[in-house]
Design an enzyme around this catalytic site. Structure first.
Site, mmCIF file in Angstrom:
data_model
loop_
_atom_site.group_PDB
_atom_site.id
_atom_site.type_symbol
_atom_site.label_atom_id
_atom_site.label_comp_id
_atom_site.label_asym_id
_atom_site.label_seq_id
_atom_site.Cartn_x
_atom_site.Cartn_y
_atom_site.Cartn_z
ATOM 1 N N THR A 56 -40.687 -56.725 -156.976
ATOM 2 C CA THR A 56 -41.709 -56.576 -155.927
ATOM 3 C C THR A 56 -41.316 -57.326 -154.656
ATOM 4 O O THR A 56 -41.642 -56.903 -153.545
ATOM 5 C CB THR A 56 -43.069 -57.081 -156.466
ATOM 6 O OG1 THR A 56 -43.451 -56.228 -157.552
ATOM 7 C CG2 THR A 56 -44.141 -57.063 -155.411
ATOM 8 N N HIS A 65 -49.152 -64.944 -144.266
ATOM 9 C CA HIS A 65 -50.608 -64.955 -144.091
ATOM 10 C C HIS A 65 -51.132 -66.369 -143.814
ATOM 11 O O HIS A 65 -50.580 -67.344 -144.318
ATOM 12 C CB HIS A 65 -51.292 -64.461 -145.362
ATOM 13 C CG HIS A 65 -50.991 -63.047 -145.728
ATOM 14 N ND1 HIS A 65 -51.437 -61.974 -144.996
ATOM 15 C CD2 HIS A 65 -50.297 -62.512 -146.758
ATOM 16 C CE1 HIS A 65 -51.037 -60.854 -145.556
ATOM 17 N NE2 HIS A 65 -50.336 -61.138 -146.632
ATOM 18 N N VAL A 188 -35.267 -60.702 -170.864
ATOM 19 C CA VAL A 188 -35.830 -61.392 -172.029
ATOM 20 C C VAL A 188 -36.587 -60.359 -172.854
ATOM 21 O O VAL A 188 -37.544 -59.754 -172.366
ATOM 22 C CB VAL A 188 -36.773 -62.536 -171.594
ATOM 23 C CG1 VAL A 188 -37.450 -63.166 -172.810
ATOM 24 C CG2 VAL A 188 -36.000 -63.578 -170.798
ATOM 25 N N ARG A 326 -47.805 -54.063 -156.460
ATOM 26 C CA ARG A 326 -48.463 -55.369 -156.557
ATOM 27 C C ARG A 326 -48.849 -55.608 -158.019
ATOM 28 O O ARG A 326 -49.277 -54.671 -158.702
ATOM 29 C CB ARG A 326 -49.736 -55.391 -155.708
ATOM 30 C CG ARG A 326 -49.560 -54.969 -154.248
ATOM 31 C CD ARG A 326 -50.936 -54.766 -153.647
ATOM 32 N NE ARG A 326 -50.935 -54.240 -152.298
ATOM 33 C CZ ARG A 326 -50.938 -52.941 -151.991
ATOM 34 N NH1 ARG A 326 -50.888 -52.030 -152.946
ATOM 35 N NH2 ARG A 326 -50.996 -52.548 -150.737
ATOM 36 N N ILE A 350 -49.719 -62.623 -159.236
ATOM 37 C CA ILE A 350 -49.376 -63.013 -157.855
ATOM 38 C C ILE A 350 -49.283 -61.703 -157.064
ATOM 39 O O ILE A 350 -48.206 -61.130 -156.901
ATOM 40 C CB ILE A 350 -48.044 -63.811 -157.817
ATOM 41 C CG1 ILE A 350 -47.999 -64.882 -158.921
ATOM 42 C CG2 ILE A 350 -47.819 -64.418 -156.438
ATOM 43 C CD1 ILE A 350 -49.045 -65.972 -158.816
ATOM 44 N N SER A 352 -50.786 -59.864 -153.768
ATOM 45 C CA SER A 352 -50.366 -59.398 -152.444
ATOM 46 C C SER A 352 -50.105 -60.533 -151.458
ATOM 47 O O SER A 352 -50.037 -60.311 -150.268
ATOM 48 C CB SER A 352 -51.420 -58.434 -151.883
ATOM 49 O OG SER A 352 -52.692 -58.967 -152.084
ATOM 50 N N CYS A 417 -25.933 -49.197 -136.337
ATOM 51 C CA CYS A 417 -27.385 -49.172 -136.065
ATOM 52 C C CYS A 417 -27.934 -50.599 -136.015
ATOM 53 O O CYS A 417 -28.715 -50.938 -135.132
ATOM 54 C CB CYS A 417 -28.132 -48.417 -137.152
ATOM 55 S SG CYS A 417 -27.679 -46.701 -137.319
HETATM 56 C C1 LIG Z 1 -46.829 -53.235 -150.756
HETATM 57 C C2 LIG Z 1 -46.865 -54.737 -150.846
HETATM 58 C C3 LIG Z 1 -47.108 -55.489 -149.716
HETATM 59 C C4 LIG Z 1 -47.138 -56.879 -149.782
HETATM 60 N N1 LIG Z 1 -47.266 -57.597 -148.639
HETATM 61 C C5 LIG Z 1 -47.185 -58.944 -148.674
HETATM 62 C C6 LIG Z 1 -47.233 -59.694 -147.490
HETATM 63 O O1 LIG Z 1 -47.305 -59.135 -146.400
HETATM 64 N N2 LIG Z 1 -47.200 -61.042 -147.571
HETATM 65 C C7 LIG Z 1 -47.110 -61.694 -148.763
HETATM 66 O O2 LIG Z 1 -47.127 -62.924 -148.777
HETATM 67 N N3 LIG Z 1 -47.024 -61.003 -149.917
HETATM 68 C C8 LIG Z 1 -47.045 -59.652 -149.901
HETATM 69 N N4 LIG Z 1 -46.958 -58.920 -151.053
HETATM 70 C C9 LIG Z 1 -46.905 -59.633 -152.315
HETATM 71 C C10 LIG Z 1 -45.549 -60.178 -152.676
HETATM 72 O O3 LIG Z 1 -44.522 -59.255 -152.388
HETATM 73 C C11 LIG Z 1 -45.573 -60.514 -154.161
HETATM 74 O O4 LIG Z 1 -46.690 -61.333 -154.438
HETATM 75 C C12 LIG Z 1 -44.324 -61.247 -154.582
HETATM 76 O O5 LIG Z 1 -43.180 -60.526 -154.227
HETATM 77 C C13 LIG Z 1 -44.351 -61.447 -156.090
HETATM 78 O O6 LIG Z 1 -43.186 -62.122 -156.437
HETATM 79 P P1 LIG Z 1 -42.845 -62.388 -157.941
HETATM 80 O O7 LIG Z 1 -41.659 -63.272 -157.961
HETATM 81 O O8 LIG Z 1 -44.072 -62.827 -158.672
HETATM 82 O O9 LIG Z 1 -42.524 -60.950 -158.556
HETATM 83 P P2 LIG Z 1 -41.175 -60.095 -158.497
HETATM 84 O O10 LIG Z 1 -40.549 -60.110 -157.185
HETATM 85 O O11 LIG Z 1 -41.486 -58.753 -159.083
HETATM 86 O O12 LIG Z 1 -40.211 -60.893 -159.475
HETATM 87 C C14 LIG Z 1 -40.360 -60.858 -160.874
HETATM 88 C C15 LIG Z 1 -38.970 -60.807 -161.460
HETATM 89 O O13 LIG Z 1 -39.073 -60.931 -162.875
HETATM 90 C C16 LIG Z 1 -38.057 -60.153 -163.458
HETATM 91 N N5 LIG Z 1 -38.432 -59.873 -164.843
HETATM 92 C C17 LIG Z 1 -39.511 -59.174 -165.270
HETATM 93 N N6 LIG Z 1 -39.519 -59.124 -166.619
HETATM 94 C C18 LIG Z 1 -38.423 -59.818 -167.036
HETATM 95 C C19 LIG Z 1 -37.880 -60.100 -168.314
HETATM 96 N N7 LIG Z 1 -38.477 -59.676 -169.445
HETATM 97 N N8 LIG Z 1 -36.727 -60.813 -168.396
HETATM 98 C C20 LIG Z 1 -36.126 -61.272 -167.261
HETATM 99 N N9 LIG Z 1 -36.594 -61.013 -166.015
HETATM 100 C C21 LIG Z 1 -37.735 -60.297 -165.913
HETATM 101 C C22 LIG Z 1 -38.031 -58.895 -162.585
HETATM 102 O O14 LIG Z 1 -36.801 -58.207 -162.708
HETATM 103 C C23 LIG Z 1 -38.270 -59.473 -161.200
HETATM 104 O O15 LIG Z 1 -37.072 -59.710 -160.502
HETATM 105 C C24 LIG Z 1 -46.948 -57.532 -151.031
HETATM 106 C C25 LIG Z 1 -46.693 -56.771 -152.163
HETATM 107 C C26 LIG Z 1 -46.636 -55.390 -152.079
HETATM 108 C C27 LIG Z 1 -46.303 -54.582 -153.298
#
Ligand SMILES: Cc1cc2nc3c(=O)[nH]c(=O)nc-3n(C[C@H](O)[C@H](O)[C@H](O)COP(=O)(O)OP(=O)(O)OC[C@H]3O[C@@H](n4cnc5c(N)ncnc54)[C@H](O)[C@@H]3O)c2cc1C
Length: 470
Positions: A56, A65, A188, A326, A350, A352, A417
């Protein structure tokens, strides 16, 4: 110290269990790993994909934000507010581009106009005191290309846009340089907790750790269930976006937000630090955690909404479309908790705001370690880090005669580009965390991300990535 980064085909290190294993190297997991790197702990960061920030975290709206509209009193409200402060300072220190463009939350009908004072009061309750109401005239003066019919706006001057890709890369770089082991291509699959030790059965063999931190994003609920819990279910909420060409950039000065509804924050128009304009995201509840495709219906809906907000934007050329998922859970807050009897910390839901809150989430999770049975000791400062800036407003290497005189590779443009040079591509391919794919290289340099989407430079870029493979 030589960084330990393993990939598919490499053996996992044996020896005693790690003190901590963090599952998931998105912006949240990498921020946690960086925070843990400040302590005398043996830490592993375990990631299913071939790169960090590849879930994500690579597909969001890139807004830093203020948390003005968070649920007052929630953990998210506190961590977004604190995260914005931390990431803004960190970005300034490491060279991550941030533009404090401010936001206008625009009212398009009487009902929305009537809702603005309550949003102002909510901002105040969230400790944000710089918001103010604008009338129709002031709103139009601030945004001359706004569609007809805007009745007023709430101005939030501290909302900013940030490079979404460099923060996880910077966090992970600092973490591995300070001794965290990063295991990529390492999904995992099973978990067992026995006698004070977690055994993670991964796609590359077993890995043991005394404490487990679950930062698996969309899959955090599955990891939670493997440990016998049933406290949240992740329902992917897709957000599709359209990226408009840089010629559209002068049409918009602020982030243009809609008045939020129960269905979410709604569709916005926002500039990016790369000089483009974003329109999106949609909010679609799905049950497929891999559904990151764009759809004709989603894009049509965005165009319809965009036509109202900034009609001229729709005449501009589209550079790309993308979608992110999300990690929604049905709860209006993050799902972060420590389970002392299992030496386990869940970092779920976690949704947006995770990019903004990442560094504060990391500090909060670290503060939970003693409750989860681990005394991390005193933190140390990490050596400073400078990242290549991908911001359009910064002095990019192709503009710098001094750099080019020292090393002509910075004068050889490969991606025309985005004006990415051979020198930048070489640096990324030989960095602490080199990309495995052209997509990973694009997130480190912008190569291939421009108007032609790699039509002209794609083959040359892929050849360079292949050549650099060990
Ligand atoms: C459309 C959209 C717009 C957004 N806009 C904003 C914004 O403007 N500002 C803001 O602050 N936030 C924004 N967000 C939210 C933000 O992008 C997320 O909250 C954040 O990226 C979440 O990060 P994360 O590390 O929790 O998840 P992720 O980035 O998904 O990381 C989780 C990782 O865990 C790994 N994983 C999963 N299962 C396993 C497993 N079993 N074994 C090993 N690895 C595993 C995955 O491969 C992945 O790399 C937005 C989200 C979206 C979708």
């Amino acid at each position: 110290m030589n960084p330990t980064v393993t990939r598919a085909g490499d053996p996992l290190p044996g020896g005693p269990p790690y003190d901590v294993a963090v599952v998931g190297a998105g912006v949240v997991g990498t921020a946690i790993a960086r925070e843990l790197a400040r302590h005398r702990l043996r830490t592993a960061l375990v990631e299913a994909s071939d790169d960090i920030g590849n879930g994500t975290s690579k597909a969001n709206t890139a807004i830093l934000h203020t948390g003005f509209d968070a649920v007052p009193g929630s953990l998210e409200a506190r961590l977004v507010r604190e995260g914005q402060r931390r990431l803004t300072a960190y970005a300034a220190g490491t060279g991550i581009p941030v533009e404090r463009v401010g936001a206008l939350l625009v009212a398009w009908d009487e009902e929305q106009l009537a809702a603005l004072p309550a949003l102002l009061a909510k901002a105040e309750r969230n400790g944000y005191h710089a918001a103010r109401l604008l009338d129709a005239q002031e709103t139009a003066a601030r945004e001359p290309h706004l569609g007809p019919g805007a009745l007023g706006a709430l101005e939030i001057p501290d909302e900013a846009v940030v490079c979404p890709w460099t923060p996880p890369l910077a966090f992970a770089t600092q973490a591995v340089r300070a001794g965290v082991h990063l295991h990529l291509d390492c999904p995992v699959r099973h978990l067992a907790y026995d006698d004070g030790v977690h055994t993670l059965t991964t796609g590359r063999g077993p890995l043991r750790a005394r404490l487990l931190i679950n930062a698996a994003g969309l899959h955090a609920d599955e990891i939670d269930r493997k440990l016998g819990h049933d406290t949240f279910t992740v329902t992917p909420r897709r957000g599709q976006l359209i990226v408009f060409d840089k010629l559209a950039r002068d049409l918009v000065r602020h982030i243009l937000l809609p008045v939020p509804t129960a269905a979410g924050k709604g569709v916005l128009v926002a500039p990016t630090v790369f000089g483009n304009v974003l329109l999106g995201p949609t909010a679609e509840e799905l049950d497929d955690k891999t559904a990151t495709g764009s759809t004709a219906e989603g894009l049509a809906l965005l165009r319809e909404k965009g036509r109202r907000i900034l009609p001229r934007l729709l005449d501009e050329e589209v550079t790309a479309v993308y979608a992110g998922l999300r990690a929604a859970t049905g709860h209006e807050d993050y799902r972060i908790r420590a389970v002392p009897e299992q030496r386990y910390i869940a970092v779920g839901g976690i949704r947006s705001t995770g990019l903004t809150a990442s560094m504060a989430i990391a500090a909060h999770v670290t503060s939970l370690l003693p409750r989860a049975g681990l005394d991390p000791g005193e933190p140390a400062e990490l050596p400073p880090l400078t990242m290549p800036s991908l911001g359009e407003r910064d002095d990019r290497p192709y503009l710098r005669a001094d750099l080019i005189a020292r090393d002509p590779a910075y004068g050889t443009v490969v991606c025309h580009c985005e004006r990415v040079t051979a020198g930048e591509i070489r640096d990324a391919l030989h960095s602490t965390l080199p990309p495995a794919t052209a997509g990973g290289l694009a997130r480190r340099t912008r190569a291939g991300n421009g108007r032609c989407q790699g039509f002209h430079c794609g083959a040359a870029i892929r050849a360079r990535v292949e050549e650099a493979r060990p």
